[in-house]
Design a protein around this motif. Sequence first.
Motif, mmCIF file in Angstrom:
data_model
loop_
_atom_site.group_PDB
_atom_site.id
_atom_site.type_symbol
_atom_site.label_atom_id
_atom_site.label_comp_id
_atom_site.label_asym_id
_atom_site.label_seq_id
_atom_site.Cartn_x
_atom_site.Cartn_y
_atom_site.Cartn_z
ATOM 1 N N MET A 1 9.131 -10.618 18.435
ATOM 2 C CA MET A 1 9.815 -11.901 18.272
ATOM 3 C C MET A 1 9.946 -12.227 16.788
ATOM 4 S SD MET A 1 8.731 -15.640 19.792
ATOM 5 C CE MET A 1 8.487 -14.972 21.429
ATOM 6 N N ARG A 2 11.092 -12.743 16.419
ATOM 7 C CA ARG A 2 11.371 -13.076 15.022
ATOM 8 C C ARG A 2 11.694 -14.568 14.926
ATOM 9 N NH1 ARG A 2 14.410 -10.191 10.518
ATOM 10 N NH2 ARG A 2 15.791 -11.712 9.555
ATOM 11 N N ILE A 3 10.984 -15.253 14.048
ATOM 12 C CA ILE A 3 11.172 -16.698 13.869
ATOM 13 C C ILE A 3 11.740 -16.954 12.478
ATOM 14 C CG2 ILE A 3 10.071 -18.964 13.906
ATOM 15 C CD1 ILE A 3 9.828 -17.397 16.554
ATOM 16 N N THR A 4 12.845 -17.703 12.406
ATOM 17 C CA THR A 4 13.428 -18.110 11.126
ATOM 18 C C THR A 4 13.351 -19.626 10.998
ATOM 19 O OG1 THR A 4 14.993 -16.254 11.154
ATOM 20 C CG2 THR A 4 15.482 -18.082 9.666
ATOM 21 N N LEU A 39 15.002 -20.860 14.467
ATOM 22 C CA LEU A 39 15.649 -19.903 15.357
ATOM 23 C C LEU A 39 14.601 -18.932 15.877
ATOM 24 C CD1 LEU A 39 18.956 -18.830 13.547
ATOM 25 C CD2 LEU A 39 18.764 -20.179 15.645
ATOM 26 N N ILE A 40 14.684 -18.615 17.161
ATOM 27 C CA ILE A 40 13.817 -17.623 17.789
ATOM 28 C C ILE A 40 14.694 -16.470 18.249
ATOM 29 C CG2 ILE A 40 12.188 -17.169 19.664
ATOM 30 C CD1 ILE A 40 11.661 -20.212 19.731
ATOM 31 N N GLU A 41 14.389 -15.261 17.814
ATOM 32 C CA GLU A 41 15.166 -14.083 18.199
ATOM 33 C C GLU A 41 14.274 -13.081 18.915
ATOM 34 O OE1 GLU A 41 18.005 -12.701 14.986
ATOM 35 O OE2 GLU A 41 16.710 -14.030 13.814
ATOM 36 N N LYS A 42 14.755 -12.596 20.051
ATOM 37 C CA LYS A 42 14.040 -11.557 20.781
ATOM 38 C C LYS A 42 15.023 -10.825 21.694
ATOM 39 C CE LYS A 42 9.909 -10.639 23.572
ATOM 40 N NZ LYS A 42 9.321 -9.646 22.655
ATOM 41 N N PRO A 157 7.643 -40.203 24.302
ATOM 42 C CA PRO A 157 7.375 -38.858 24.840
ATOM 43 C C PRO A 157 8.463 -37.889 24.379
ATOM 44 C CG PRO A 157 7.341 -40.528 26.581
ATOM 45 C CD PRO A 157 7.970 -41.162 25.374
ATOM 46 N N ILE A 158 8.046 -36.779 23.795
ATOM 47 C CA ILE A 158 8.984 -35.755 23.340
ATOM 48 C C ILE A 158 8.481 -34.397 23.818
ATOM 49 C CG2 ILE A 158 9.595 -37.164 21.327
ATOM 50 C CD1 ILE A 158 8.016 -35.146 19.597
ATOM 51 N N LEU A 159 9.180 -33.338 23.434
ATOM 52 C CA LEU A 159 8.810 -31.996 23.869
ATOM 53 C C LEU A 159 8.527 -31.067 22.696
ATOM 54 C CD1 LEU A 159 11.386 -31.233 26.716
ATOM 55 C CD2 LEU A 159 9.009 -31.975 26.959
ATOM 56 N N GLY A 160 7.560 -30.164 22.899
ATOM 57 C CA GLY A 160 7.441 -28.951 22.120
ATOM 58 C C GLY A 160 7.806 -27.812 23.059
ATOM 59 N N PHE A 161 7.757 -26.586 22.574
ATOM 60 C CA PHE A 161 8.125 -25.444 23.414
ATOM 61 C C PHE A 161 7.228 -24.251 23.109
ATOM 62 C CE2 PHE A 161 11.916 -28.044 22.987
ATOM 63 C CZ PHE A 161 12.318 -28.177 24.308
ATOM 64 N N ARG A 162 6.895 -23.521 24.165
ATOM 65 C CA ARG A 162 6.137 -22.278 24.026
ATOM 66 C C ARG A 162 6.910 -21.134 24.657
ATOM 67 N NH1 ARG A 162 -0.245 -20.774 25.280
ATOM 68 N NH2 ARG A 162 0.026 -18.523 24.928
ATOM 69 N N ILE A 163 7.023 -20.024 23.931
ATOM 70 C CA ILE A 163 7.547 -18.764 24.457
ATOM 71 C C ILE A 163 6.516 -17.689 24.143
ATOM 72 C CG2 ILE A 163 9.386 -17.039 24.360
ATOM 73 C CD1 ILE A 163 11.307 -19.182 23.513
#
Length: 253
Positions: A1-4, A39-42, A157-163
């Motif tokens: 996984m690549r995070i920018t 950006l999340i790239e996979k 209330p807001i969101l985070g995200f997990r991949i």
Amino acid sequence: MRITFLGTGTSQGVPLIGSKHPVCLSDNPKDKRLRSSILIEKNHKIFLIDCGPDFRYQMLRSHHKKLNAIFITHEHYDHIGGLDDLRPINLKIKKPIPVYGLRRVLENLKKRFYYIFSENKSNTSKISIHELDDDTDFFLVEYFKVFPLSILHGALPILGFRIEDFAYITDASSIPIPTMKKLRGLNVLVLNVLRKVPKHHSHFTLSESLKMVQKIAPKKTYLTHISHLLGFHEDIQKKLPKNVYLAYDGLII
């Protein structure tokens, strides 16, 4: 996984317009911060978290040309203001871009970007909306499991995200216990930090962020959503604990 890291700044960015604060006058590129987004790239798929008002320049600067989906943390302008600039990507991929968020957030988008959802929308961005709620354990996007994380931004209330073993949390002032359990076993955590002092009603200060890092215990943490009041990038980085880093615009991990 690549995070920018497309941007790592707060709602006003750094430098602030007209500010003579020393950090705003810094020549170090790492002290210049656009509004926060990644950006999340996979596997040749590209996911965007938040689409702020600097989105167009961020995509040009990072040389990215397409998106497979967008995840929205909440409806504040610095996290949604760039939706108009999706249009060139629509023209390239020839289909709407899926946007995921809480019902409240999606309803807000319909009001603020009403022309995108109107019947006469030939010259606007094209998105398809997908509602998330507190009961959503995970959702599938391009065969990836994405876990929404319930976070508090002050009273909002807001969101985070997990991949997989990566999680992104911004604008947090509190992380509920059920969400803390979902953050176990992380390789990389991205977490917000606003400044050192004084305490803020809707954002973690540096000491609060570091305490949260200790509780979550990821292998590495990158701090984002940083204001000029935190201090110079290089000075703060030298004082951070092992495996905790200040993110900066353009950083790739």
